[in-house]
Design a protein around this motif. Sequence first.
Motif, PDB file in Angstrom:
ATOM      1  N   THR A  31       0.843  -1.190   0.000  1.00 56.23           N
ATOM      2  CA  THR A  31       0.000   0.000   0.000  1.00 56.23           C
ATOM      3  C   THR A  31       0.878   1.239   0.000  1.00 56.23           C
ATOM      4  O   THR A  31       1.979   1.246   0.553  1.00 56.23           O
ATOM      5  CB  THR A  31      -0.902   0.031   1.241  1.00 56.23           C
ATOM      6  OG1 THR A  31      -0.096   0.143   2.398  1.00 56.23           O
ATOM      7  CG2 THR A  31      -1.764  -1.206   1.324  1.00 56.23           C
ATOM      8  N   LEU A  32       0.403   2.285  -0.612  1.00 59.13           N
ATOM      9  CA  LEU A  32       1.183   3.519  -0.684  1.00 59.13           C
ATOM     10  C   LEU A  32       1.343   4.141   0.697  1.00 59.13           C
ATOM     11  O   LEU A  32       2.393   4.665   1.043  1.00 59.13           O
ATOM     12  CB  LEU A  32       0.506   4.515  -1.639  1.00 59.13           C
ATOM     13  CG  LEU A  32       1.268   5.779  -1.954  1.00 59.13           C
ATOM     14  CD1 LEU A  32       2.620   5.429  -2.577  1.00 59.13           C
ATOM     15  CD2 LEU A  32       0.485   6.645  -2.892  1.00 59.13           C
ATOM     16  N   ILE A  33       0.294   4.052   1.514  1.00 57.10           N
ATOM     17  CA  ILE A  33       0.356   4.612   2.865  1.00 57.10           C
ATOM     18  C   ILE A  33       1.305   3.798   3.740  1.00 57.10           C
ATOM     19  O   ILE A  33       2.006   4.342   4.582  1.00 57.10           O
ATOM     20  CB  ILE A  33      -1.053   4.658   3.492  1.00 57.10           C
ATOM     21  CG1 ILE A  33      -1.927   5.619   2.705  1.00 57.10           C
ATOM     22  CG2 ILE A  33      -0.993   5.056   4.951  1.00 57.10           C
ATOM     23  CD1 ILE A  33      -3.384   5.591   3.091  1.00 57.10           C
ATOM     24  N   GLY A  34       1.360   2.484   3.520  1.00 54.75           N
ATOM     25  CA  GLY A  34       2.203   1.619   4.334  1.00 54.75           C
ATOM     26  C   GLY A  34       3.665   1.641   3.943  1.00 54.75           C
ATOM     27  O   GLY A  34       4.514   1.147   4.677  1.00 54.75           O
ATOM     28  N   TRP A  35       3.984   2.226   2.786  1.00 58.91           N
ATOM     29  CA  TRP A  35       5.374   2.246   2.342  1.00 58.91           C
ATOM     30  C   TRP A  35       6.246   3.079   3.279  1.00 58.91           C
ATOM     31  O   TRP A  35       7.368   2.691   3.618  1.00 58.91           O
ATOM     32  CB  TRP A  35       5.466   2.794   0.916  1.00 58.91           C
ATOM     33  CG  TRP A  35       6.869   2.895   0.448  1.00 58.91           C
ATOM     34  CD1 TRP A  35       7.644   1.903  -0.042  1.00 58.91           C
ATOM     35  CD2 TRP A  35       7.687   4.066   0.488  1.00 58.91           C
ATOM     36  NE1 TRP A  35       8.895   2.376  -0.328  1.00 58.91           N
ATOM     37  CE2 TRP A  35       8.948   3.701  -0.009  1.00 58.91           C
ATOM     38  CE3 TRP A  35       7.473   5.371   0.911  1.00 58.91           C
ATOM     39  CZ2 TRP A  35       9.984   4.606  -0.109  1.00 58.91           C
ATOM     40  CZ3 TRP A  35       8.516   6.274   0.806  1.00 58.91           C
ATOM     41  CH2 TRP A  35       9.748   5.887   0.303  1.00 58.91           C
ATOM     42  N   LEU A  36       5.742   4.221   3.725  1.00 59.69           N
ATOM     43  CA  LEU A  36       6.532   5.083   4.612  1.00 59.69           C
ATOM     44  C   LEU A  36       6.848   4.399   5.947  1.00 59.69           C
ATOM     45  O   LEU A  36       8.017   4.391   6.354  1.00 59.69           O
ATOM     46  CB  LEU A  36       5.830   6.422   4.832  1.00 59.69           C
ATOM     47  CG  LEU A  36       6.588   7.442   5.662  1.00 59.69           C
ATOM     48  CD1 LEU A  36       7.915   7.789   5.001  1.00 59.69           C
ATOM     49  CD2 LEU A  36       5.746   8.681   5.855  1.00 59.69           C
ATOM     50  N   PRO A  37       5.865   3.809   6.630  1.00 57.58           N
ATOM     51  CA  PRO A  37       6.225   3.085   7.862  1.00 57.58           C
ATOM     52  C   PRO A  37       7.176   1.915   7.610  1.00 57.58           C
ATOM     53  O   PRO A  37       8.040   1.629   8.442  1.00 57.58           O
ATOM     54  CB  PRO A  37       4.882   2.585   8.407  1.00 57.58           C
ATOM     55  CG  PRO A  37       3.871   3.465   7.801  1.00 57.58           C
ATOM     56  CD  PRO A  37       4.415   3.888   6.479  1.00 57.58           C
ATOM     57  N   ALA A  38       7.025   1.244   6.468  1.00 56.09           N
ATOM     58  CA  ALA A  38       7.928   0.129   6.149  1.00 56.09           C
ATOM     59  C   ALA A  38       9.351   0.637   5.969  1.00 56.09           C
ATOM     60  O   ALA A  38      10.307   0.005   6.435  1.00 56.09           O
ATOM     61  CB  ALA A  38       7.448  -0.589   4.893  1.00 56.09           C
ATOM     62  N   ALA A  39       9.503   1.772   5.293  1.00 56.93           N
ATOM     63  CA  ALA A  39      10.842   2.343   5.089  1.00 56.93           C
ATOM     64  C   ALA A  39      11.453   2.785   6.418  1.00 56.93           C
ATOM     65  O   ALA A  39      12.636   2.547   6.677  1.00 56.93           O
ATOM     66  CB  ALA A  39      10.762   3.514   4.115  1.00 56.93           C
ATOM     67  N   ILE A  40      10.657   3.393   7.258  1.00 58.54           N
ATOM     68  CA  ILE A  40      11.160   3.825   8.573  1.00 58.54           C
ATOM     69  C   ILE A  40      11.561   2.616   9.403  1.00 58.54           C
ATOM     70  O   ILE A  40      12.620   2.609  10.043  1.00 58.54           O
ATOM     71  CB  ILE A  40      10.098   4.674   9.302  1.00 58.54           C
ATOM     72  CG1 ILE A  40       9.910   6.002   8.569  1.00 58.54           C
ATOM     73  CG2 ILE A  40      10.477   4.901  10.756  1.00 58.54           C
ATOM     74  CD1 ILE A  40       8.731   6.817   9.061  1.00 58.54           C
ATOM     75  N   TRP A  41      10.737   1.567   9.381  1.00 62.66           N
ATOM     76  CA  TRP A  41      11.032   0.340  10.116  1.00 62.66           C
ATOM     77  C   TRP A  41      12.336  -0.286   9.632  1.00 62.66           C
ATOM     78  O   TRP A  41      13.172  -0.721  10.428  1.00 62.66           O
ATOM     79  CB  TRP A  41       9.868  -0.627   9.956  1.00 62.66           C
ATOM     80  CG  TRP A  41      10.026  -1.956  10.610  1.00 62.66           C
ATOM     81  CD1 TRP A  41      10.707  -2.257  11.761  1.00 62.66           C
ATOM     82  CD2 TRP A  41       9.481  -3.187  10.153  1.00 62.66           C
ATOM     83  NE1 TRP A  41      10.602  -3.599  12.034  1.00 62.66           N
ATOM     84  CE2 TRP A  41       9.857  -4.196  11.064  1.00 62.66           C
ATOM     85  CE3 TRP A  41       8.693  -3.545   9.059  1.00 62.66           C
ATOM     86  CZ2 TRP A  41       9.489  -5.519  10.915  1.00 62.66           C
ATOM     87  CZ3 TRP A  41       8.320  -4.862   8.915  1.00 62.66           C
ATOM     88  CH2 TRP A  41       8.714  -5.832   9.836  1.00 62.66           C
ATOM     89  N   ALA A  42      12.549  -0.302   8.325  1.00 62.55           N
ATOM     90  CA  ALA A  42      13.767  -0.900   7.765  1.00 62.55           C
ATOM     91  C   ALA A  42      15.005  -0.105   8.176  1.00 62.55           C
ATOM     92  O   ALA A  42      16.038  -0.684   8.532  1.00 62.55           O
ATOM     93  CB  ALA A  42      13.659  -0.978   6.255  1.00 62.55           C
ATOM     94  N   VAL A  43      14.926   1.216   8.150  1.00 59.91           N
ATOM     95  CA  VAL A  43      16.078   2.051   8.519  1.00 59.91           C
ATOM     96  C   VAL A  43      16.386   1.908  10.006  1.00 59.91           C
ATOM     97  O   VAL A  43      17.548   1.757  10.397  1.00 59.91           O
ATOM     98  CB  VAL A  43      15.824   3.532   8.142  1.00 59.91           C
ATOM     99  CG1 VAL A  43      16.883   4.436   8.734  1.00 59.91           C
ATOM    100  CG2 VAL A  43      15.775   3.690   6.634  1.00 59.91           C
ATOM    101  N   VAL A  44      15.351   1.924  10.839  1.00 57.83           N
ATOM    102  CA  VAL A  44      15.561   1.783  12.288  1.00 57.83           C
ATOM    103  C   VAL A  44      16.147   0.406  12.605  1.00 57.83           C
ATOM    104  O   VAL A  44      17.066   0.281  13.416  1.00 57.83           O
ATOM    105  CB  VAL A  44      14.236   2.023  13.052  1.00 57.83           C
ATOM    106  CG1 VAL A  44      14.354   1.607  14.506  1.00 57.83           C
ATOM    107  CG2 VAL A  44      13.836   3.474  12.950  1.00 57.83           C
ATOM    108  N   SER A  45      15.634  -0.615  11.951  1.00 51.83           N
ATOM    109  CA  SER A  45      16.144  -1.970  12.161  1.00 51.83           C
ATOM    110  C   SER A  45      17.614  -2.079  11.740  1.00 51.83           C
ATOM    111  O   SER A  45      18.415  -2.721  12.423  1.00 51.83           O
ATOM    112  CB  SER A  45      15.297  -2.969  11.380  1.00 51.83           C
ATOM    113  OG  SER A  45      15.834  -4.246  11.467  1.00 51.83           O
ATOM    114  N   LEU A  46      17.953  -1.466  10.632  1.00 53.51           N
ATOM    115  CA  LEU A  46      19.334  -1.477  10.163  1.00 53.51           C
ATOM    116  C   LEU A  46      20.254  -0.767  11.149  1.00 53.51           C
ATOM    117  O   LEU A  46      21.333  -1.271  11.486  1.00 53.51           O
ATOM    118  CB  LEU A  46      19.425  -0.812   8.787  1.00 53.51           C
ATOM    119  CG  LEU A  46      20.799  -0.704   8.162  1.00 53.51           C
ATOM    120  CD1 LEU A  46      21.364  -2.084   7.882  1.00 53.51           C
ATOM    121  CD2 LEU A  46      20.727   0.110   6.888  1.00 53.51           C
TER     122      LEU A  46
END
Length: 66
Positions: A31-46
């Motif tokens: 989802t377009l709305i879910g892309w931003l939280p997914a990107a933030i989650w990936a960066v924080v996890s990294l």
Amino acid sequence: MILIAILLPALSFLLRGMILHAILCLVLQITLIGWLPAAIWAVVSLNNARAERRTDRIVRAMRNSR
């Protein structure tokens, strides 16, 4: 790697061997709305993984100095 985490969050998890996280992130990323939280989650996890490796190196160095 941070650029991959921002642009393709699911790929970031796959490259680090976190398959279930990658699947969940891909579902969120669809989802377009879910892309931003997914990107933030990936960066924080990294960043957390990098900090954990750094801490492990410091602990090993302290143990070896004794």
